[in-house]
Design an enzyme around this catalytic site. Sequence first.
Site, short mmCIF file in Angstrom:
data_model
loop_
_atom_site.label_atom_id
_atom_site.label_comp_id
_atom_site.label_asym_id
_atom_site.label_seq_id
_atom_site.Cartn_x
_atom_site.Cartn_y
_atom_site.Cartn_z
N ARG A 99 0.82 -1.21 0.00
CA ARG A 99 0.00 0.00 0.00
C ARG A 99 0.85 1.25 0.00
NH1 ARG A 99 -4.91 -2.46 2.56
NH2 ARG A 99 -6.49 -0.85 2.67
N ARG A 140 -21.84 -3.60 2.93
CA ARG A 140 -21.06 -4.84 3.07
C ARG A 140 -21.25 -5.52 4.42
NH1 ARG A 140 -14.81 -4.53 2.12
NH2 ARG A 140 -15.06 -2.68 3.39
N ARG A 142 -18.18 -4.14 9.47
CA ARG A 142 -16.90 -3.59 9.93
C ARG A 142 -17.06 -2.23 10.58
NH1 ARG A 142 -12.67 -4.60 5.07
NH2 ARG A 142 -11.93 -2.58 5.81
N ARG A 192 -9.96 6.70 4.51
CA ARG A 192 -9.36 5.55 3.82
C ARG A 192 -9.09 5.88 2.35
NH1 ARG A 192 -13.70 1.18 5.26
NH2 ARG A 192 -12.50 -0.24 3.96
P1 AP5 Z 1 -14.76 -6.20 -1.07
O1 AP5 Z 1 -14.38 -7.36 -1.93
O2 AP5 Z 1 -14.91 -6.47 0.39
O3 AP5 Z 1 -13.76 -4.96 -1.33
P2 AP5 Z 1 -12.25 -4.75 -0.94
O4 AP5 Z 1 -11.57 -4.14 -2.11
O5 AP5 Z 1 -11.64 -6.02 -0.41
O6 AP5 Z 1 -12.44 -3.65 0.18
P3 AP5 Z 1 -11.81 -3.45 1.62
O7 AP5 Z 1 -12.63 -2.38 2.25
O8 AP5 Z 1 -11.71 -4.76 2.36
O9 AP5 Z 1 -10.42 -2.92 1.30
P4 AP5 Z 1 -9.58 -2.06 2.18
O10 AP5 Z 1 -8.37 -2.05 1.34
O11 AP5 Z 1 -10.08 -0.75 2.59
O12 AP5 Z 1 -9.56 -2.84 3.58
P5 AP5 Z 1 -8.47 -3.76 4.26
O13 AP5 Z 1 -9.19 -4.77 5.03
O14 AP5 Z 1 -7.44 -4.17 3.29
O15 AP5 Z 1 -16.12 -5.59 -1.66
C1 AP5 Z 1 -16.78 -4.52 -1.03
C2 AP5 Z 1 -18.33 -4.72 -1.14
O16 AP5 Z 1 -18.70 -4.59 -2.51
C3 AP5 Z 1 -18.81 -6.10 -0.68
O17 AP5 Z 1 -20.03 -5.97 -0.02
C4 AP5 Z 1 -18.96 -6.90 -1.99
O18 AP5 Z 1 -20.00 -7.88 -1.89
C5 AP5 Z 1 -19.32 -5.80 -2.98
N1 AP5 Z 1 -18.76 -6.06 -4.33
C6 AP5 Z 1 -17.53 -6.51 -4.62
N2 AP5 Z 1 -17.35 -6.60 -5.96
C7 AP5 Z 1 -18.51 -6.15 -6.52
C8 AP5 Z 1 -18.96 -5.97 -7.86
N3 AP5 Z 1 -18.15 -6.27 -8.91
N4 AP5 Z 1 -20.19 -5.48 -8.07
C9 AP5 Z 1 -21.01 -5.18 -7.02
N5 AP5 Z 1 -20.66 -5.32 -5.73
C10 AP5 Z 1 -19.42 -5.81 -5.47
O19 AP5 Z 1 -7.76 -2.70 5.25
C11 AP5 Z 1 -8.40 -2.22 6.41
C12 AP5 Z 1 -7.42 -1.35 7.19
O20 AP5 Z 1 -6.28 -2.13 7.60
C13 AP5 Z 1 -6.81 -0.16 6.43
O21 AP5 Z 1 -7.65 0.98 6.47
C14 AP5 Z 1 -5.50 0.04 7.21
O22 AP5 Z 1 -5.74 0.73 8.43
C15 AP5 Z 1 -5.07 -1.37 7.56
N6 AP5 Z 1 -4.17 -1.99 6.53
C16 AP5 Z 1 -4.46 -3.08 5.78
N7 AP5 Z 1 -3.42 -3.37 4.97
C17 AP5 Z 1 -2.48 -2.41 5.20
C18 AP5 Z 1 -1.19 -2.17 4.61
N8 AP5 Z 1 -0.69 -2.96 3.64
N9 AP5 Z 1 -0.50 -1.10 5.07
C19 AP5 Z 1 -0.98 -0.30 6.06
N10 AP5 Z 1 -2.21 -0.48 6.63
C20 AP5 Z 1 -2.95 -1.54 6.20
#
Ligand code: AP5
Length: 216
Positions: free
Chosen positions: A88, A127, A161, A172
């Site tokens: 990221r 979600r 969440r 975010r």
């Molecule tokens: P979904 O598949 O859940 O989307 P996603 O891209 O995985 O979204 P996230 O919110 O999980 O990503 P994020 O990057 O913010 O969170 P993360 O957990 O990595 O889909 C979303 C919704 O849309 C669902 O309801 C699904 O059903 C629907 N959907 C999907 N595809 C669709 C389609 N084609 N059409 C219609 N509907 C659809 O990170 C969380 C936190 O962790 C960050 O904010 C940060 O604080 C920390 N963190 C995580 N990784 C790091 C890192 N590498 N470095 C620093 N901090 C980090």
Amino acid sequence: MVNIILLGPPGAGKGTQAKRLEESRGMVQLSTGDMLKEAIAKGTELGKRVEGIMARGELVTDEIVIGLIEAKMGEGAKGGFIFDGFPRTLKQADALGDLMVRKGVKLDAVIEMQVDDAALVARVSGRFTCGNCGAVYHDVTRPTKASGICDVCGSTDLRRRADDNEVTLKTRLMEYYKKTSPLIGYYYAKGQLSAVDGLAEVKAVADAIAKVLDKP
Ligand code: AP5
């Protein structure tokens, strides 16, 4: 064995597609977000350190997530790794490059999931996920077949969440544009970037990703 990065803003569909790739290709999803959420749920020291940061929608430190990924990569994956939400930052991208060299694995593709901000609000606010198996649902676009019961494992532990609200989503998104979107140019310059339309329906996105992975 194929190793890929799914790159895109919160709600782009990275987790949804990663789960499909695990099922269809035996790949292993490495989601730093899921690892951090697990640490919070278990009440570990790490969980306590990152809880507030994640609730605000900010990124946790590079060192933490690089350490998590290194440990998980040590477990191996026959079908290859799907890096979901990692890297990221440019520092994380460099660290992943070094790690892959050390482990003798190569990065086959970086798939940018293109979506617009308006769609993200609707996706994130609708979600919910299964607390037992991690299946991802949506109130409108992917509800469970039976109300309150996970289609995949039958659990009734369906969760929303804490960071899926409009205020935190704004932070975010800012973090994404400031710190993560430069990776698009980084991987483009390396000749590893492909883009798919993340606004298409789930199956169409999966087909577009399959096309990239199966490119000779
Ligand atoms: P979904 O598949 O859940 O989307 P996603 O891209 O995985 O979204 P996230 O919110 O999980 O990503 P994020 O990057 O913010 O969170 P993360 O957990 O990595 O889909 C979303 C919704 O849309 C669902 O309801 C699904 O059903 C629907 N959907 C999907 N595809 C669709 C389609 N084609 N059409 C219609 N509907 C659809 O990170 C969380 C936190 O962790 C960050 O904010 C940060 O604080 C920390 N963190 C995580 N990784 C790091 C890192 N590498 N470095 C620093 N901090 C980090």
